[in-house]
Structures are given as C-alpha cells and as structure tokens.
Design a protein around this motif. Structure first.
Motif, PDB file in Angstrom:
ATOM      1  N   ALA A  26     -44.777  24.675  35.697  1.00 17.52           N
ATOM      2  CA  ALA A  26     -43.662  24.293  34.828  1.00 17.52           C
ATOM      3  C   ALA A  26     -44.145  23.977  33.422  1.00 17.52           C
ATOM      4  CB  ALA A  26     -42.933  23.088  35.420  1.00 17.52           C
ATOM      5  N   LEU A  27     -45.293  23.306  33.328  1.00 18.53           N
ATOM      6  CA  LEU A  27     -45.836  22.971  32.008  1.00 18.53           C
ATOM      7  C   LEU A  27     -46.191  24.241  31.240  1.00 18.53           C
ATOM      8  CD1 LEU A  27     -48.340  20.116  31.295  1.00 18.53           C
ATOM      9  CD2 LEU A  27     -48.644  22.339  30.237  1.00 18.53           C
ATOM     10  N   ARG A  28     -46.870  25.165  31.929  1.00 12.20           N
ATOM     11  CA  ARG A  28     -47.266  26.420  31.281  1.00 12.20           C
ATOM     12  C   ARG A  28     -46.037  27.221  30.867  1.00 12.20           C
ATOM     13  NH1 ARG A  28     -48.177  31.708  33.029  1.00 12.20           N
ATOM     14  NH2 ARG A  28     -49.834  32.808  31.882  1.00 12.20           N
ATOM     15  N   ARG A  29     -45.048  27.272  31.735  1.00 13.86           N
ATOM     16  CA  ARG A  29     -43.829  28.036  31.453  1.00 13.86           C
ATOM     17  C   ARG A  29     -43.112  27.468  30.220  1.00 13.86           C
ATOM     18  NH1 ARG A  29     -39.714  30.743  34.576  1.00 13.86           N
ATOM     19  NH2 ARG A  29     -37.603  30.223  33.889  1.00 13.86           N
ATOM     20  N   ARG A  30     -43.019  26.130  30.153  1.00 20.20           N
ATOM     21  CA  ARG A  30     -42.330  25.513  29.005  1.00 20.20           C
ATOM     22  C   ARG A  30     -43.085  25.771  27.697  1.00 20.20           C
ATOM     23  NH1 ARG A  30     -43.302  21.092  26.499  1.00 20.20           N
ATOM     24  NH2 ARG A  30     -44.601  20.189  28.149  1.00 20.20           N
ATOM     25  N   ILE A  31     -44.405  25.642  27.728  1.00 20.13           N
ATOM     26  CA  ILE A  31     -45.202  25.889  26.521  1.00 20.13           C
ATOM     27  C   ILE A  31     -45.038  27.339  26.067  1.00 20.13           C
ATOM     28  CG2 ILE A  31     -47.556  26.007  25.598  1.00 20.13           C
ATOM     29  CD1 ILE A  31     -46.635  23.173  25.923  1.00 20.13           C
ATOM     30  N   MET A  32     -45.038  28.264  27.027  1.00 22.02           N
ATOM     31  CA  MET A  32     -44.880  29.679  26.683  1.00 22.02           C
ATOM     32  C   MET A  32     -43.499  29.955  26.091  1.00 22.02           C
ATOM     33  SD  MET A  32     -46.822  31.477  29.895  1.00 22.02           S
ATOM     34  CE  MET A  32     -46.472  33.142  29.333  1.00 22.02           C
ATOM     35  N   LEU A  33     -42.473  29.277  26.615  1.00 20.97           N
ATOM     36  CA  LEU A  33     -41.127  29.456  26.057  1.00 20.97           C
ATOM     37  C   LEU A  33     -41.051  28.880  24.641  1.00 20.97           C
ATOM     38  CD1 LEU A  33     -38.898  28.696  29.172  1.00 20.97           C
ATOM     39  CD2 LEU A  33     -38.928  30.838  27.859  1.00 20.97           C
ATOM     40  N   LEU A  88     -46.194  16.870  25.394  1.00 22.02           N
ATOM     41  CA  LEU A  88     -47.081  17.980  25.069  1.00 22.02           C
ATOM     42  C   LEU A  88     -46.259  19.206  24.708  1.00 22.02           C
ATOM     43  CD1 LEU A  88     -50.050  18.975  24.998  1.00 22.02           C
ATOM     44  CD2 LEU A  88     -49.736  19.733  27.353  1.00 22.02           C
ATOM     45  N   HIS A  89     -46.540  19.801  23.530  1.00 24.90           N
ATOM     46  CA  HIS A  89     -45.760  20.935  23.033  1.00 24.90           C
ATOM     47  C   HIS A  89     -46.669  21.993  22.430  1.00 24.90           C
ATOM     48  CE1 HIS A  89     -41.884  18.831  23.428  1.00 24.90           C
ATOM     49  NE2 HIS A  89     -42.509  17.763  22.968  1.00 24.90           N
ATOM     50  N   PHE A  90     -46.118  23.188  22.314  1.00 31.81           N
ATOM     51  CA  PHE A  90     -46.771  24.237  21.542  1.00 31.81           C
ATOM     52  C   PHE A  90     -46.758  23.847  20.071  1.00 31.81           C
ATOM     53  CE2 PHE A  90     -45.897  27.945  18.774  1.00 31.81           C
ATOM     54  CZ  PHE A  90     -47.139  28.564  18.853  1.00 31.81           C
ATOM     55  N   HIS A  91     -47.876  24.135  19.374  1.00 32.00           N
ATOM     56  CA  HIS A  91     -47.963  23.861  17.932  1.00 32.00           C
ATOM     57  C   HIS A  91     -48.471  25.109  17.233  1.00 32.00           C
ATOM     58  CE1 HIS A  91     -48.224  21.567  14.274  1.00 32.00           C
ATOM     59  NE2 HIS A  91     -49.501  21.878  14.129  1.00 32.00           N
ATOM     60  N   PRO A  92     -47.681  25.671  16.306  1.00 31.80           N
ATOM     61  CA  PRO A  92     -48.068  26.926  15.662  1.00 31.80           C
ATOM     62  C   PRO A  92     -49.379  26.781  14.884  1.00 31.80           C
ATOM     63  CG  PRO A  92     -45.783  26.341  15.191  1.00 31.80           C
ATOM     64  CD  PRO A  92     -46.415  25.147  15.810  1.00 31.80           C
ATOM     65  N   PRO A  93     -50.159  27.877  14.767  1.00 28.21           N
ATOM     66  CA  PRO A  93     -49.878  29.171  15.413  1.00 28.21           C
ATOM     67  C   PRO A  93     -50.494  29.305  16.807  1.00 28.21           C
ATOM     68  CG  PRO A  93     -51.648  29.427  13.842  1.00 28.21           C
ATOM     69  CD  PRO A  93     -51.212  27.993  13.739  1.00 28.21           C
ATOM     70  N   HIS A  94     -51.575  28.555  17.101  1.00 24.72           N
ATOM     71  CA  HIS A  94     -52.249  28.766  18.389  1.00 24.72           C
ATOM     72  C   HIS A  94     -52.727  27.452  19.002  1.00 24.72           C
ATOM     73  CE1 HIS A  94     -52.225  33.003  17.380  1.00 24.72           C
ATOM     74  NE2 HIS A  94     -52.920  32.779  16.281  1.00 24.72           N
ATOM     75  N   SER A  95     -52.043  26.355  18.742  1.00 22.13           N
ATOM     76  CA  SER A  95     -52.534  25.054  19.188  1.00 22.13           C
ATOM     77  C   SER A  95     -51.503  24.339  20.050  1.00 22.13           C
ATOM     78  CB  SER A  95     -52.869  24.177  17.968  1.00 22.13           C
ATOM     79  OG  SER A  95     -53.799  24.806  17.117  1.00 22.13           O
ATOM     80  N   LEU A  96     -51.863  23.145  20.478  1.00 14.95           N
ATOM     81  CA  LEU A  96     -50.957  22.262  21.199  1.00 14.95           C
ATOM     82  C   LEU A  96     -50.781  20.980  20.396  1.00 14.95           C
ATOM     83  CD1 LEU A  96     -52.316  22.617  24.849  1.00 14.95           C
ATOM     84  CD2 LEU A  96     -50.264  23.682  23.903  1.00 14.95           C
TER      85      LEU A  96
END
Length: 275
Positions: A26-33, A88-96
């Motif tokens: 679920a964590l990976r899926r949310r970050i990818m979305l 925890l979130h995706f952070h552009p361009p390639h970070s968290l």
C-alpha cells in the motif's frame, strides 16, 4: 527487501505496517500514484505514465487513480499528495519527503548543541598532540577578533572558543569579568580545557534555553564601560558566538590537519545522523 533485513516476508510486512501504518504494497502503491500525479501535472501522457509506473494498462491505472484522488488522471489538479498515516510522500523529482513535528524544529537549540558537541570533539582530538604541538604557532598572524589578539596555535583557537562563551555569560548574568586562568593557552592543556568546556558549554546552553523559554532573547545588554557605550541584544549575542565558534572550529580543523591529526567534518547534518 525482507531478505536484505534477514527476516521472513511475513514478518517484514508486519513490521512495516506496525511502524508506518501501511503495508509495504500500500505504501509503495500510494507513493507511485503521487509520483504519477506529479508527472501528469507536468503534461505527460496518461498512457506513458501508466506504463512507466508499472501498471498493466492505462485503464487499470485510471481506475486506481480515480479511486485515490477522486478525479480521473486527465483532470489532475495542483496537489499530488494523498493522505498518509506516516507522513511519507513522494518529493519531486526523485526523492521522498517525511513530514515532521514543527514544534521540535528548534534551529538555535540545534546549532548550540552542535557547537558544544563539536568543540568538545575537537578538544578531544587536540589532546592527542604533544605540548609542543598544542602551542605551536602554526599561523603567527591569525586573528579572529581584534580584541582577542592573535590565535596562532591549536591551543589559542580552542581556548578562544571557550573563553568567548565565558565572557558573554558573565556579561549577561551581571558577573565580574572572568579570569582567563582556565583558558590561557600558555598554561592550559587540552584535558583541563575539556573539563572547563564541559562546564561552560552546559552553562551557556542552559542560559540560552532559559532566556528563550522566558521570552527574553530580545532583551538588550548595554555596556556602559565601552566608549561610547554599546548595546547588544541577546539573540544577537547568541548569533555572534555561534558565528565565530563555527569559524574557530574550522580553523582548528585546518591546524590539526597540518599536524597530521584527522578530524571528521563539522557539518551539523553529519552530527545529526549520529545523534
């Protein structure tokens, strides 16, 4: 990932869920979305993003996107973050990006703690020197502040670092001008300086913490003995001490290097990783 941590896949998944509030999938899926939403904001095609992010088709991706964001990918808005139990979130361009507790982000407290710890570390490294090396005038014309005079040796620079806090503490607390006996580079060795620094460092840190808690950092000390009299606000004094302490610490690193004594970097980021 489970193999790299030497546990079973079941145990690894259970621990991730316990610590993060989400299963690994679920964590990976949310970050990818979140990353997909950011890419869509930049004008990339839905089919391209779906393929790059590992979805079996654009249709499957679109359904997952709509379930999570409430809108189809073709209508993506300005926000790409989804609700997260762990921050925890995706952070552009390639970070968290990991959300933190703003109340604990006390920059002055961090800088003061790091200054005291790093100064203590350098005094400890300097204790490896012989008495001759400790007082060796490696930089004869080196002056940090005019009123402190030349600081040409490891001893002089480190003593000056501790002495500065001692003088300002006396001024702030209304005490007599302190004796230089405990920070005289001509007579003090690194081990005795370390003991004195522990005392002064703790005193300095406690003073700043108390003044901060009492809301008094904007108070002003007026030195009537200066001609003409000078005024110093407490937060300016703290900034002054931190600025020149950092400068002196780097001077000490350069002097120790010339004496073949290696030191770790004085970067607060490196220090935070170990603390």
């Amino acid at each position: 990932m489970a193999r790299s941590t030497y546990v079973s896949e079941f145990h690894f998944s259970r621990e991730v869920r316990r610590l993060s509030g989400e299963s690994p999938a679920a964590l990976r899926r949310r970050i990818m979305l979140e990353r997909a939403a950011w890419r869509l904001q930049r004008g990339e095609a839905v089919a391209t993003v779906a393929a790059d992010e590992g979805w079996s088709s654009a249709e499957v991706f679109s359904r997952a996107f709509r379930r999570s964001f409430g809108i189809p990918p073709s209508r993506v808005g300005a926000e790409f973050r989804l609700p997260a139990p762990n921050g925890l979130h995706f952070h552009p361009p390639h970070s968290l990006w990991l959300d933190g507790n703003t109340a604990s982000a006390d920059i002055p407290a961090l800088m003061i703690a790091h200054d005291i710890a790093d100064t203590g570390y350098l005094i400890g490294r300097a204790a490896e020197l012989s008495n001759t090396q400790w007082r060796q005038p490696l930089s004869p014309n080196q002056v940090v502040l005019d009123w402190d005079g030349p600081e040409s040796s490891v001893a002089a620079v480190l003593c000056g670092t501790v002495w500065a806090k001692e003088v300002w503490l006396a001024s702030i607390e209304g005490r007599d001008f302190p004796s230089r006996a405990a920070t005289d580079p001509a007579s003090v060795d690194a081990r005795s300086l370390a003991v004195h620094h522990d005392d002064i460092g703790a005193h300095w840190s406690a003073m700043v913490a108390t003044m901060t808690a009492d809301g008094r950092l904007a108070d002003t000390v007026i030195d009537a003995l200066c001609d003409p009299p000078e005024s110093f606000q407490l937060y300016g004094i703290v900034a002054h001490v931190l600025t020149y302490a950092a400068h002196r610490r780097e001077l000490v690193r350069a002097l120790l290097s010339r004496l073949d004594v290696p030191t770790r970097p004085g970067d607060p980021l490196d220090w935070m990783r170990g603390n």
